[in-house]
Every structure is written in structure tokens, then in C-alpha cells.
Design an enzyme around this catalytic site. Sequence first.
Site, short mmCIF file in Angstrom:
data_model
loop_
_atom_site.label_atom_id
_atom_site.label_comp_id
_atom_site.label_asym_id
_atom_site.label_seq_id
_atom_site.Cartn_x
_atom_site.Cartn_y
_atom_site.Cartn_z
N PHE A 69 -23.06 47.90 -8.73
CA PHE A 69 -23.08 47.92 -7.26
C PHE A 69 -22.40 46.70 -6.64
O PHE A 69 -22.28 46.61 -5.43
CB PHE A 69 -24.52 48.03 -6.74
N TYR A 95 -23.44 35.64 -4.58
CA TYR A 95 -24.00 36.70 -5.43
C TYR A 95 -23.46 36.62 -6.86
O TYR A 95 -23.41 37.64 -7.56
CB TYR A 95 -23.69 38.07 -4.82
N THR A 122 -36.68 44.51 -2.50
CA THR A 122 -35.22 44.70 -2.44
C THR A 122 -34.88 46.12 -1.98
O THR A 122 -34.01 46.30 -1.12
CB THR A 122 -34.60 44.43 -3.84
N ARG A 152 -37.94 44.62 5.94
CA ARG A 152 -37.29 45.82 5.38
C ARG A 152 -38.18 47.04 5.53
O ARG A 152 -37.70 48.14 5.81
CB ARG A 152 -36.92 45.57 3.91
N ARG A 205 -39.75 35.66 1.07
CA ARG A 205 -39.46 36.91 0.33
C ARG A 205 -40.52 37.97 0.65
O ARG A 205 -40.20 39.16 0.78
CB ARG A 205 -39.45 36.64 -1.18
N HIS A 247 -31.36 38.74 3.59
CA HIS A 247 -31.39 38.03 2.31
C HIS A 247 -32.37 36.88 2.40
O HIS A 247 -32.47 36.22 3.44
CB HIS A 247 -30.00 37.47 1.98
P1 DAT Z 1 -32.72 40.60 -3.15
O1 DAT Z 1 -31.74 40.75 -2.00
O2 DAT Z 1 -34.03 41.25 -2.83
O3 DAT Z 1 -32.86 39.17 -3.63
P2 DAT Z 1 -31.05 41.04 -5.49
O4 DAT Z 1 -30.75 39.58 -5.45
O5 DAT Z 1 -31.50 41.62 -6.78
O6 DAT Z 1 -32.12 41.44 -4.37
O7 DAT Z 1 -29.74 41.85 -5.04
C1 DAT Z 1 -28.94 41.38 -3.99
C2 DAT Z 1 -28.55 42.53 -3.13
O8 DAT Z 1 -27.77 43.45 -3.87
C3 DAT Z 1 -29.70 43.37 -2.56
O9 DAT Z 1 -30.27 42.81 -1.40
C4 DAT Z 1 -29.04 44.67 -2.30
C5 DAT Z 1 -28.03 44.77 -3.44
N1 DAT Z 1 -28.61 45.54 -4.55
C6 DAT Z 1 -29.53 45.12 -5.43
N2 DAT Z 1 -29.84 46.07 -6.31
C7 DAT Z 1 -29.10 47.15 -5.95
C8 DAT Z 1 -28.95 48.46 -6.45
N3 DAT Z 1 -29.64 48.89 -7.51
N4 DAT Z 1 -28.07 49.28 -5.82
C9 DAT Z 1 -27.37 48.89 -4.75
N5 DAT Z 1 -27.46 47.64 -4.23
C10 DAT Z 1 -28.30 46.79 -4.81
MG MG Z 2 -31.49 37.94 -4.51
#
Ligand code: DAT
Ligand code: MG
Length: 148
Positions: A57, A49, A91, A102, A85, A115
Site C-alpha cells: 500500500f 513513512y 489504524t 477515526r 494514539r 497521524h
Molecule cells: P498508523 O497511522 O495508525 O500509525 P501505520 O503506521 O501502520 O498506522 O500505517 C501508516 C498509514 O499507512 C496508515 O495510517 C494508513 C496506511 N495503511 C496502513 N496499513 C494499511 C493497509 N493495510 N492498507 C492501506 N493503507 C494502510
Molecule cells: Mg504509524
Amino acid sequence: MERTYIMVKPDGVERGLVGEIIKRFEQRGFQLLALQLLTPTKELLEQHYGDLAGKAFFPGLIKYMLSGPVVGMVWAGKQVVKTGRVMLGATNPLDSAPGTIRGDFCIDVGKNLCHGSDSVENAEKEIALWFPNGVASYTRHIESLIYE
Ligand code: DAT
Ligand code: MG
């Protein structure tokens, strides 16, 4: 063939949704290339990440992901990154359509079950990160029943 990294997060493993998630990718026709259950280290998660390190977060996300084992998978197939996806849903689960993983099984973004890689390039990076010993390919006998 295109590959993606799909991971069932600790809440999905504890809730017994591993089979359900595997089933959806299997039934769609995608090919399972690798599968592992492991409790990731903080270092591995911070790399995975890495692009979110500045987000408010982020610490909560790492804590959540460290709360138990995850199930990581490599799936292969035509447009599997984008389609994977779509199958996971948005998300924020409240924005996920019914019929998505989800959208069918969770409510809060901080407990969103799974993920999926967001680009072909990131998929290959994530596969290398989570499966450092490499992932073999194999030929299925059913390809002609899935692809025209
Ligand atoms: P995704 O998992 O859909 O690729 P991402 O890569 O933007 O989404 O974020 C990774 C993870 O982080 C996501 O599955 C959950 C957490 N996350 C993302 N945005 C968030 C938020 N606004 N508040 C809390 N957790 C969040
Ligand atoms: Mg992601």
C-alpha cells in the site's frame, strides 16, 4: 515534558476537521507547541513513512498524502504519545471505537484522517523531520489545573 507529532492528513484538511482535531487535544489539556499547514514533498513523506516502504500500500499511501496540504502539530503532556494514539483510534477506522477521531469521522484505512507518533523515540524523530527549525517550549499558567 513528553512530545508527540500529530498530523491532519489531506482528507482531514479538505473535510474541515482541523479545528475538531485541535479541539480534542486542547480540551484534554495537552499543550500545543507548534502548528503548520504545508503541502509535503514526496521526499519528506518517504522519510516519514520510511519503515513502510516495502508494503504493497506504500505507493497509494504516498499518493494520498501528496493530494493536498496537511496540518502538522506538536503536542506536549504526560504520556501524550500513547494517549494521542488512543484519541486517534485504530489504524483501520472500522476497528476504531466511537469517541475516537477515526471512530467518529472516517471509514477506510486509506482515508483515515490523521497521524500520531507511535513511540517517544519516533515522536522526536518526526518532530525533527517536520519542524527542522526546532520547536520552542513555553510555560502555561494553567498547569496546576491540569496536573496534580
Ligand atoms: P498508523 O497511522 O495508525 O500509525 P501505520 O503506521 O501502520 O498506522 O500505517 C501508516 C498509514 O499507512 C496508515 O495510517 C494508513 C496506511 N495503511 C496502513 N496499513 C494499511 C493497509 N493495510 N492498507 C492501506 N493503507 C494502510
Ligand atoms: Mg504509524
